[in-house]
Design a protein around this motif. Structure first.
Motif, PDB file in Angstrom:
ATOM      1  N   ASP A  97      -9.872  15.478   5.019  1.00 13.05           N
ATOM      2  CA  ASP A  97      -9.503  16.186   6.255  1.00 13.05           C
ATOM      3  C   ASP A  97      -9.270  15.257   7.440  1.00 13.05           C
ATOM      4  OD1 ASP A  97      -9.778  18.514   4.824  1.00 13.05           O
ATOM      5  OD2 ASP A  97     -11.692  19.084   5.734  1.00 13.05           O
ATOM      6  N   HIS A  98      -9.666  14.000   7.312  1.00 17.64           N
ATOM      7  CA  HIS A  98      -9.543  13.061   8.419  1.00 17.64           C
ATOM      8  C   HIS A  98      -8.560  11.932   8.126  1.00 17.64           C
ATOM      9  CE1 HIS A  98     -12.753  14.836  10.796  1.00 17.64           C
ATOM     10  NE2 HIS A  98     -13.347  15.075   9.643  1.00 17.64           N
ATOM     11  N   ARG A  99      -7.833  12.031   7.031  1.00 15.95           N
ATOM     12  CA  ARG A  99      -6.865  10.990   6.678  1.00 15.95           C
ATOM     13  C   ARG A  99      -5.590  11.130   7.516  1.00 15.95           C
ATOM     14  NH1 ARG A  99      -7.718  11.351   0.200  1.00 15.95           N
ATOM     15  NH2 ARG A  99      -9.871  10.639   0.250  1.00 15.95           N
ATOM     16  N   ASN A 100      -4.863  10.042   7.558  1.00 11.83           N
ATOM     17  CA  ASN A 100      -3.580   9.980   8.280  1.00 11.83           C
ATOM     18  C   ASN A 100      -3.741  10.263   9.771  1.00 11.83           C
ATOM     19  OD1 ASN A 100      -2.040   9.378   5.907  1.00 11.83           O
ATOM     20  ND2 ASN A 100      -2.336  11.519   5.322  1.00 11.83           N
ATOM     21  N   GLN A 101      -4.898   9.894  10.307  1.00 10.92           N
ATOM     22  CA  GLN A 101      -5.153  10.054  11.736  1.00 10.92           C
ATOM     23  C   GLN A 101      -5.529   8.717  12.376  1.00 10.92           C
ATOM     24  OE1 GLN A 101      -7.950  13.289  12.457  1.00 10.92           O
ATOM     25  NE2 GLN A 101      -7.158  14.397  10.678  1.00 10.92           N
ATOM     26  N   GLY A 102      -5.376   7.627  11.625  1.00 12.03           N
ATOM     27  CA  GLY A 102      -5.660   6.303  12.150  1.00 12.03           C
ATOM     28  C   GLY A 102      -7.086   5.811  11.932  1.00 12.03           C
ATOM     29  N   HIS A 103      -7.933   6.622  11.323  1.00 12.95           N
ATOM     30  CA  HIS A 103      -9.326   6.216  11.131  1.00 12.95           C
ATOM     31  C   HIS A 103      -9.447   5.012  10.187  1.00 12.95           C
ATOM     32  CE1 HIS A 103     -10.655   9.642  13.388  1.00 12.95           C
ATOM     33  NE2 HIS A 103     -10.050  10.474  12.558  1.00 12.95           N
ATOM     34  N   GLY A 104      -8.721   5.030   9.096  1.00 16.36           N
ATOM     35  CA  GLY A 104      -8.778   3.907   8.153  1.00 16.36           C
ATOM     36  C   GLY A 104      -8.330   2.607   8.805  1.00 16.36           C
ATOM     37  N   SER A 105      -7.262   2.674   9.588  1.00 11.34           N
ATOM     38  CA  SER A 105      -6.778   1.488  10.297  1.00 11.34           C
ATOM     39  C   SER A 105      -7.828   0.975  11.278  1.00 11.34           C
ATOM     40  CB  SER A 105      -5.486   1.801  11.051  1.00 11.34           C
ATOM     41  OG  SER A 105      -4.470   2.150  10.143  1.00 11.34           O
ATOM     42  N   CYS A 127      -7.125  -3.089  -4.622  1.00 11.68           N
ATOM     43  CA  CYS A 127      -6.887  -1.664  -4.870  1.00 11.68           C
ATOM     44  C   CYS A 127      -6.168  -1.525  -6.206  1.00 11.68           C
ATOM     45  CB  CYS A 127      -6.108  -1.011  -3.734  1.00 11.68           C
ATOM     46  SG  CYS A 127      -4.428  -1.607  -3.492  1.00 11.68           S
ATOM     47  N   GLU A 128      -6.145  -0.334  -6.692  1.00 11.37           N
ATOM     48  CA  GLU A 128      -5.479  -0.060  -7.960  1.00 11.37           C
ATOM     49  C   GLU A 128      -3.977  -0.349  -7.841  1.00 11.37           C
ATOM     50  OE1 GLU A 128      -6.831   0.794 -10.895  1.00 11.37           O
ATOM     51  OE2 GLU A 128      -8.805   0.663  -9.966  1.00 11.37           O
ATOM     52  N   TRP A 129      -3.439  -1.053  -8.815  1.00 13.99           N
ATOM     53  CA  TRP A 129      -2.027  -1.417  -8.799  1.00 13.99           C
ATOM     54  C   TRP A 129      -1.133  -0.177  -8.709  1.00 13.99           C
ATOM     55  CZ3 TRP A 129       0.515  -5.576  -7.753  1.00 13.99           C
ATOM     56  CH2 TRP A 129       1.877  -5.624  -8.039  1.00 13.99           C
ATOM     57  N   GLN A 130      -1.506   0.875  -9.390  1.00 11.53           N
ATOM     58  CA  GLN A 130      -0.693   2.093  -9.408  1.00 11.53           C
ATOM     59  C   GLN A 130      -0.889   2.965  -8.167  1.00 11.53           C
ATOM     60  OE1 GLN A 130       1.635   2.436 -11.647  1.00 11.53           O
ATOM     61  NE2 GLN A 130       0.952   0.644 -12.736  1.00 11.53           N
ATOM     62  N   ASN A 131      -1.827   2.635  -7.318  1.00 13.17           N
ATOM     63  CA  ASN A 131      -2.111   3.436  -6.121  1.00 13.17           C
ATOM     64  C   ASN A 131      -1.229   2.951  -4.971  1.00 13.17           C
ATOM     65  OD1 ASN A 131      -3.150   4.796  -3.924  1.00 13.17           O
ATOM     66  ND2 ASN A 131      -5.285   4.492  -4.519  1.00 13.17           N
ATOM     67  N   GLU A 132      -0.007   3.441  -4.977  1.00 18.49           N
ATOM     68  CA  GLU A 132       0.974   2.994  -3.985  1.00 18.49           C
ATOM     69  C   GLU A 132       0.543   3.327  -2.560  1.00 18.49           C
ATOM     70  OE1 GLU A 132       3.833   0.912  -2.402  1.00 18.49           O
ATOM     71  OE2 GLU A 132       3.501   0.950  -4.566  1.00 18.49           O
ATOM     72  N   ASP A 133      -0.145   4.455  -2.358  1.00 13.95           N
ATOM     73  CA  ASP A 133      -0.618   4.794  -1.010  1.00 13.95           C
ATOM     74  C   ASP A 133      -1.592   3.742  -0.487  1.00 13.95           C
ATOM     75  OD1 ASP A 133       0.916   7.102  -0.916  1.00 13.95           O
ATOM     76  OD2 ASP A 133      -0.730   8.400  -1.573  1.00 13.95           O
ATOM     77  N   ALA A 134      -2.523   3.317  -1.331  1.00 12.91           N
ATOM     78  CA  ALA A 134      -3.479   2.289  -0.913  1.00 12.91           C
ATOM     79  C   ALA A 134      -2.763   0.961  -0.680  1.00 12.91           C
ATOM     80  CB  ALA A 134      -4.583   2.116  -1.950  1.00 12.91           C
ATOM     81  N   ARG A 135      -1.845   0.596  -1.540  1.00 14.47           N
ATOM     82  CA  ARG A 135      -1.111  -0.660  -1.364  1.00 14.47           C
ATOM     83  C   ARG A 135      -0.334  -0.644  -0.054  1.00 14.47           C
ATOM     84  NH1 ARG A 135       2.166  -1.365  -6.598  1.00 14.47           N
ATOM     85  NH2 ARG A 135       2.847  -3.250  -5.553  1.00 14.47           N
ATOM     86  N   ARG A 136       0.315   0.468   0.237  1.00 10.81           N
ATOM     87  CA  ARG A 136       1.063   0.594   1.492  1.00 10.81           C
ATOM     88  C   ARG A 136       0.114   0.523   2.698  1.00 10.81           C
ATOM     89  NH1 ARG A 136       4.396   4.102   0.111  1.00 10.81           N
ATOM     90  NH2 ARG A 136       2.936   5.845   0.107  1.00 10.81           N
ATOM     91  N   PHE A 137      -1.028   1.217   2.614  1.00  9.92           N
ATOM     92  CA  PHE A 137      -2.000   1.198   3.704  1.00  9.92           C
ATOM     93  C   PHE A 137      -2.439  -0.226   4.007  1.00  9.92           C
ATOM     94  CE2 PHE A 137      -6.508   0.939   4.867  1.00  9.92           C
ATOM     95  CZ  PHE A 137      -6.458   1.516   6.124  1.00  9.92           C
ATOM     96  N   TYR A 138      -2.798  -0.980   2.980  1.00 12.18           N
ATOM     97  CA  TYR A 138      -3.277  -2.340   3.221  1.00 12.18           C
ATOM     98  C   TYR A 138      -2.162  -3.249   3.729  1.00 12.18           C
ATOM     99  CZ  TYR A 138      -7.770  -0.957   1.493  1.00 12.18           C
ATOM    100  OH  TYR A 138      -8.976  -0.319   1.352  1.00 12.18           O
ATOM    101  N   ARG A 139      -0.956  -3.085   3.233  1.00 16.42           N
ATOM    102  CA  ARG A 139       0.166  -3.859   3.796  1.00 16.42           C
ATOM    103  C   ARG A 139       0.356  -3.506   5.268  1.00 16.42           C
ATOM    104  NH1 ARG A 139       2.813  -2.507  -1.084  1.00 16.42           N
ATOM    105  NH2 ARG A 139       3.905  -0.861   0.024  1.00 16.42           N
TER     106      ARG A 139
END
Length: 155
Positions: A97-105, A127-139
């Motif tokens: 419920d709190h994702r995509n609001q800048g908290h992770g950043s 992160c998992e190679w297949q987890n494109e959302d996590a890879r994008r977040f970290y980039r």
């Protein structure tokens, strides 16, 4: 948003959030299959061990007096490298419920500050190679690909 160091009283909260994160990782690879069918089966021993380990610290992610996630950090070093002291993000999870609001950043920014304060010269994460959302977040938060981990099940 603040990071609050977790203690003994937070073990249930950590286990709940870890289980949610671990369940979300299962589809990415068969090696992620959990040994626990239900959260009630998960012992808190792993996080309890973190409390006694000087190299690992768990933090609750708190926003407006509400816990919205957690992050696990591990100190490390490579004494033979020019960039030798690091802080590794082992787990990072923000409640759905709190994702995509800048908290992770913001968590990553705070971890970078903590690493600098501790005299580290870099921050690591996997992160998992297949987890494109996590890879994008970290980039998007300034990380770059450096190394690929491989795993081989022994059956």
């Amino acid at each position: 948003m603040e990071l609050v160091e977790a203690g003994e009283e937070d073990l249930d909260t950590l286990v709940d959030r870890w289980y949610s994160l671990a369940k979300a990782m299962e589809p990415y690879d068969e090696l992620n299959e959990l040994a626990y069918a239900e959260i009630t089966e998960v012992p808190d021993d792993g996080f309890r061990d973190h409390l006694d380990d000087d190299e690992i610290t768990d933090y609750l992610v708190v926003h407006e007096d509400e816990t919205i996630g957690f992050v696990t950090l591990r100190d490390g070093n490579h004494p033979s490298r020019q960039y030798s002291q690091y802080l590794r993000i082992v787990n990072l999870a923000i409640d759905r419920d709190h994702r995509n609001q800048g908290h992770g950043s913001k968590v990553v920014e705070r971890v970078v500050e903590m690493a600098r304060d501790q005299g580290c010269d870099h921050v690591k994460v996997s992160c998992e190679w297949q987890n494109e959302d996590a890879r994008r977040f970290y980039r998007d938060t300034g990380f770059r690909p450096k190394q690929v981990d491989y795993a081989r099940p022994l059956e």
